[in-house]
Design a protein around this motif. Structure first.
Motif, PDB file in Angstrom:
ATOM      1  N   ALA A 114       0.878  -1.166   0.000  1.00  0.00           N
ATOM      2  CA  ALA A 114       0.000   0.000   0.000  1.00  0.00           C
ATOM      3  C   ALA A 114       0.920   1.222   0.000  1.00  0.00           C
ATOM      4  O   ALA A 114       1.925   1.241   0.706  1.00  0.00           O
ATOM      5  CB  ALA A 114      -0.859  -0.011   1.250  1.00  0.00           C
ATOM      6  N   ALA A 115       0.585   2.219  -0.802  1.00  0.00           N
ATOM      7  CA  ALA A 115       1.465   3.384  -0.904  1.00  0.00           C
ATOM      8  C   ALA A 115       0.633   4.651  -1.056  1.00  0.00           C
ATOM      9  O   ALA A 115      -0.534   4.608  -1.446  1.00  0.00           O
ATOM     10  CB  ALA A 115       2.399   3.219  -2.103  1.00  0.00           C
ATOM     11  N   GLY A 116       1.264   5.774  -0.744  1.00  0.00           N
ATOM     12  CA  GLY A 116       0.627   7.081  -0.940  1.00  0.00           C
ATOM     13  C   GLY A 116       1.050   7.631  -2.301  1.00  0.00           C
ATOM     14  O   GLY A 116       2.221   7.531  -2.680  1.00  0.00           O
ATOM     15  N   PHE A 193       3.374   8.937   8.890  1.00  0.00           N
ATOM     16  CA  PHE A 193       3.256   9.320   7.488  1.00  0.00           C
ATOM     17  C   PHE A 193       4.181  10.518   7.275  1.00  0.00           C
ATOM     18  O   PHE A 193       4.679  11.118   8.240  1.00  0.00           O
ATOM     19  CB  PHE A 193       1.804   9.667   7.149  1.00  0.00           C
ATOM     20  CG  PHE A 193       0.878   8.462   7.143  1.00  0.00           C
ATOM     21  CD1 PHE A 193       1.103   7.394   6.282  1.00  0.00           C
ATOM     22  CD2 PHE A 193      -0.218   8.401   7.999  1.00  0.00           C
ATOM     23  CE1 PHE A 193       0.262   6.287   6.273  1.00  0.00           C
ATOM     24  CE2 PHE A 193      -1.066   7.302   7.998  1.00  0.00           C
ATOM     25  CZ  PHE A 193      -0.823   6.238   7.131  1.00  0.00           C
ATOM     26  N   GLU A 194       4.355  10.893   6.033  1.00  0.00           N
ATOM     27  CA  GLU A 194       5.316  11.946   5.718  1.00  0.00           C
ATOM     28  C   GLU A 194       4.715  13.321   5.989  1.00  0.00           C
ATOM     29  O   GLU A 194       3.498  13.495   6.079  1.00  0.00           O
ATOM     30  CB  GLU A 194       5.722  11.841   4.236  1.00  0.00           C
ATOM     31  CG  GLU A 194       6.356  10.515   3.871  1.00  0.00           C
ATOM     32  CD  GLU A 194       5.398   9.321   3.872  1.00  0.00           C
ATOM     33  OE1 GLU A 194       4.205   9.518   3.576  1.00  0.00           O
ATOM     34  OE2 GLU A 194       5.846   8.205   4.199  1.00  0.00           O
ATOM     35  N   VAL A 210       4.944   6.842  -2.271  1.00  0.00           N
ATOM     36  CA  VAL A 210       5.767   6.650  -1.064  1.00  0.00           C
ATOM     37  C   VAL A 210       5.208   5.519  -0.223  1.00  0.00           C
ATOM     38  O   VAL A 210       4.002   5.319  -0.150  1.00  0.00           O
ATOM     39  CB  VAL A 210       5.794   7.893  -0.129  1.00  0.00           C
ATOM     40  CG1 VAL A 210       6.740   8.927  -0.640  1.00  0.00           C
ATOM     41  CG2 VAL A 210       4.414   8.454   0.125  1.00  0.00           C
ATOM     42  N   GLY A 211       6.111   4.823   0.453  1.00  0.00           N
ATOM     43  CA  GLY A 211       5.680   3.764   1.345  1.00  0.00           C
ATOM     44  C   GLY A 211       6.786   3.390   2.314  1.00  0.00           C
ATOM     45  O   GLY A 211       7.902   3.917   2.232  1.00  0.00           O
ATOM     46  N   MET A 212       6.465   2.461   3.218  1.00  0.00           N
ATOM     47  CA  MET A 212       7.376   2.122   4.330  1.00  0.00           C
ATOM     48  C   MET A 212       7.868   0.677   4.247  1.00  0.00           C
ATOM     49  O   MET A 212       8.304   0.111   5.235  1.00  0.00           O
ATOM     50  CB  MET A 212       6.645   2.315   5.663  1.00  0.00           C
ATOM     51  CG  MET A 212       6.035   3.673   5.856  1.00  0.00           C
ATOM     52  SD  MET A 212       5.027   3.681   7.354  1.00  0.00           S
ATOM     53  CE  MET A 212       4.089   5.200   7.122  1.00  0.00           C
ATOM     54  N   THR A 235      -3.267   3.813  -1.971  1.00  0.00           N
ATOM     55  CA  THR A 235      -4.394   3.797  -1.036  1.00  0.00           C
ATOM     56  C   THR A 235      -4.847   5.203  -0.669  1.00  0.00           C
ATOM     57  O   THR A 235      -5.926   5.385  -0.103  1.00  0.00           O
ATOM     58  CB  THR A 235      -4.014   3.039   0.253  1.00  0.00           C
ATOM     59  OG1 THR A 235      -2.768   3.533   0.720  1.00  0.00           O
ATOM     60  CG2 THR A 235      -3.927   1.545   0.008  1.00  0.00           C
ATOM     61  N   ASN A 236      -4.012   6.191  -0.960  1.00  0.00           N
ATOM     62  CA  ASN A 236      -4.322   7.576  -0.573  1.00  0.00           C
ATOM     63  C   ASN A 236      -3.440   8.507  -1.378  1.00  0.00           C
ATOM     64  O   ASN A 236      -2.406   8.087  -1.894  1.00  0.00           O
ATOM     65  CB  ASN A 236      -4.043   7.772   0.933  1.00  0.00           C
ATOM     66  CG  ASN A 236      -2.626   7.367   1.300  1.00  0.00           C
ATOM     67  OD1 ASN A 236      -2.320   6.174   1.420  1.00  0.00           O
ATOM     68  ND2 ASN A 236      -1.759   8.342   1.450  1.00  0.00           N
ATOM     69  N   LEU A 246      -3.891  12.741   6.916  1.00  0.00           N
ATOM     70  CA  LEU A 246      -3.986  11.341   6.479  1.00  0.00           C
ATOM     71  C   LEU A 246      -4.400  10.468   7.651  1.00  0.00           C
ATOM     72  O   LEU A 246      -3.964  10.700   8.773  1.00  0.00           O
ATOM     73  CB  LEU A 246      -2.613  10.823   6.060  1.00  0.00           C
ATOM     74  CG  LEU A 246      -2.043  11.267   4.746  1.00  0.00           C
ATOM     75  CD1 LEU A 246      -0.780  10.474   4.449  1.00  0.00           C
ATOM     76  CD2 LEU A 246      -3.064  11.049   3.659  1.00  0.00           C
TER      77      LEU A 246
HETATM   78  N1  HPA Z   1       2.943   7.069   3.140  1.00  0.00           N
HETATM   79  C1  HPA Z   1       3.693   6.009   3.541  1.00  0.00           C
HETATM   80  N2  HPA Z   1       3.228   4.776   3.541  1.00  0.00           N
HETATM   81  C2  HPA Z   1       1.971   4.575   3.104  1.00  0.00           C
HETATM   82  C3  HPA Z   1       1.153   5.628   2.682  1.00  0.00           C
HETATM   83  C4  HPA Z   1       1.671   6.946   2.697  1.00  0.00           C
HETATM   84  O1  HPA Z   1       1.005   7.921   2.330  1.00  0.00           O
HETATM   85  N3  HPA Z   1      -0.041   5.082   2.330  1.00  0.00           N
HETATM   86  C5  HPA Z   1       0.080   3.733   2.526  1.00  0.00           C
HETATM   87  N4  HPA Z   1       1.289   3.421   2.998  1.00  0.00           N
END
Ligand code: HPA
Length: 278
Positions: A114-116, A193-194, A210-212, A235-236, A246
């Protein structure tokens, strides 16, 4: 802590004593993408806690199970639940899952996350095929004494997201009900989150999302010459893109909304993976 080849073999020996075949494809399911695991036929489930020298998931949305079975006629191994540095693991520990895949004889690994979305033309629910990543913070998981049996001390990462697998992912995107992009994943250590300023900065640096997670597994795969694909679910919109804070609920909600379509996409890819010479 430094690891020896035998350390990883101990996990593999245990798993091989339970699973009577060699999986062709390994999959790592990102947060909330767990429902894919329900589509695996004839599952053999192993709890992470039962595997010697393995790790344990601490994140609620990560199940902590290794699931073997069949997807689209292919034998797979699927990690339902992954490990992140923000859980407190050392970067060096994060080589463990992909090295297990390697020792099990897996031919290709598919990472999902999942990433932003940093790229403002992307939308929540879109998919990004990762073509490259940026990791300017955090150690390499390959830090420490090199385990030569897996790969060389210094290794090339020019094409670590295997071009032929990226092409397959693009081909499989034809005719499905998902918008699929190709872009650059930027790794942040999290768990916060960032900040909006960080997102503006990484956009200038060339990030699309971006993601972790993911990059530690990807680097481990590159080190041992494992063909690799990575799919990020937006995801966002990343911090500051929209004029509101967020929340993790937003991440979970989007992941839930697209889980079925995303599973179908991944299943299609697995079904056609034989088209790629690995
Ligand atoms: N930032 C970092 N990791 C994430 C994000 C995000 O916006 N959404 C889902 N994982």
């Amino acid at each position: 802590m430094s690891y020896t080849y035998e350390y990883f073999q101990k996990s593999a020996d245990y798993v091989k004593s339970i699973v009577p075949y060699t999986p062709e494809v390994a999959l790592v399911l990102g947060s909330c993408l767990g429902p894919f695991a329900d589509t695996i036929e004839d599952p053999i489930v192993i709890d992470y806690k039962d595997i010697p020298n393995f790790l344990i998931s601490t994140v609620d949305s990560h199940a902590g199970k290794l699931i073997f079975g069949t997807v689209a006629g292919k034998k797979v191994v699927c990690m339902s639940g992954r490990f992140h540095s923000y859980e407190g693991y050392d970067f060096e520990q994060l080589v463990i899952p992909v090295r297990l895949f390697k020792l099990l004889g897996v031919k290709a690994t598919i990472l999902t996350n999942a990433a932003g979305a940093v790229n403002e033309s992307y939308r929540p629910g879109d998919i990004m095929i990762v073509k490259d990543h940026i990791k300017l913070a955090g150690h390499s998981p390959l830090r420490g004494p090199n385990v030569d049996e897996f790969g060389p001390r210094f290794f090339d990462v020019t094409n670590m997201y295997t071009p032929a697998l990226r092409k397959l992912a693009k081909d499989c995107a034809e005719g499905i009900d998902l918008k699929v992009h190709e872009g650059v994943y930027y790794f942040f250590t999290g768990p916060q989150f960032e900040t909006p300023a960080e997102i503006r900065a990484v956009r200038i640096l060339g990030a699309d999302a971006v993601g972790m997670s993911t990059v530690t597994e990807a680097l481990t795969a590159a080190h041992c010459g494992m063909p690799l694909m990575c799919l990020s679910v937006m995801t966002n919109m990343a911090a500051g893109v929209l004029d509101r804070p967020l929340t993790n609920d937003e991440v979970d909600e989007t992941a839930k909304t697209i889980a079925t379509r995303f599973s179908a996409y991944v299943t299609k890819i697995i079904g056609r993976i034989g088209e790629v010479e690995l």
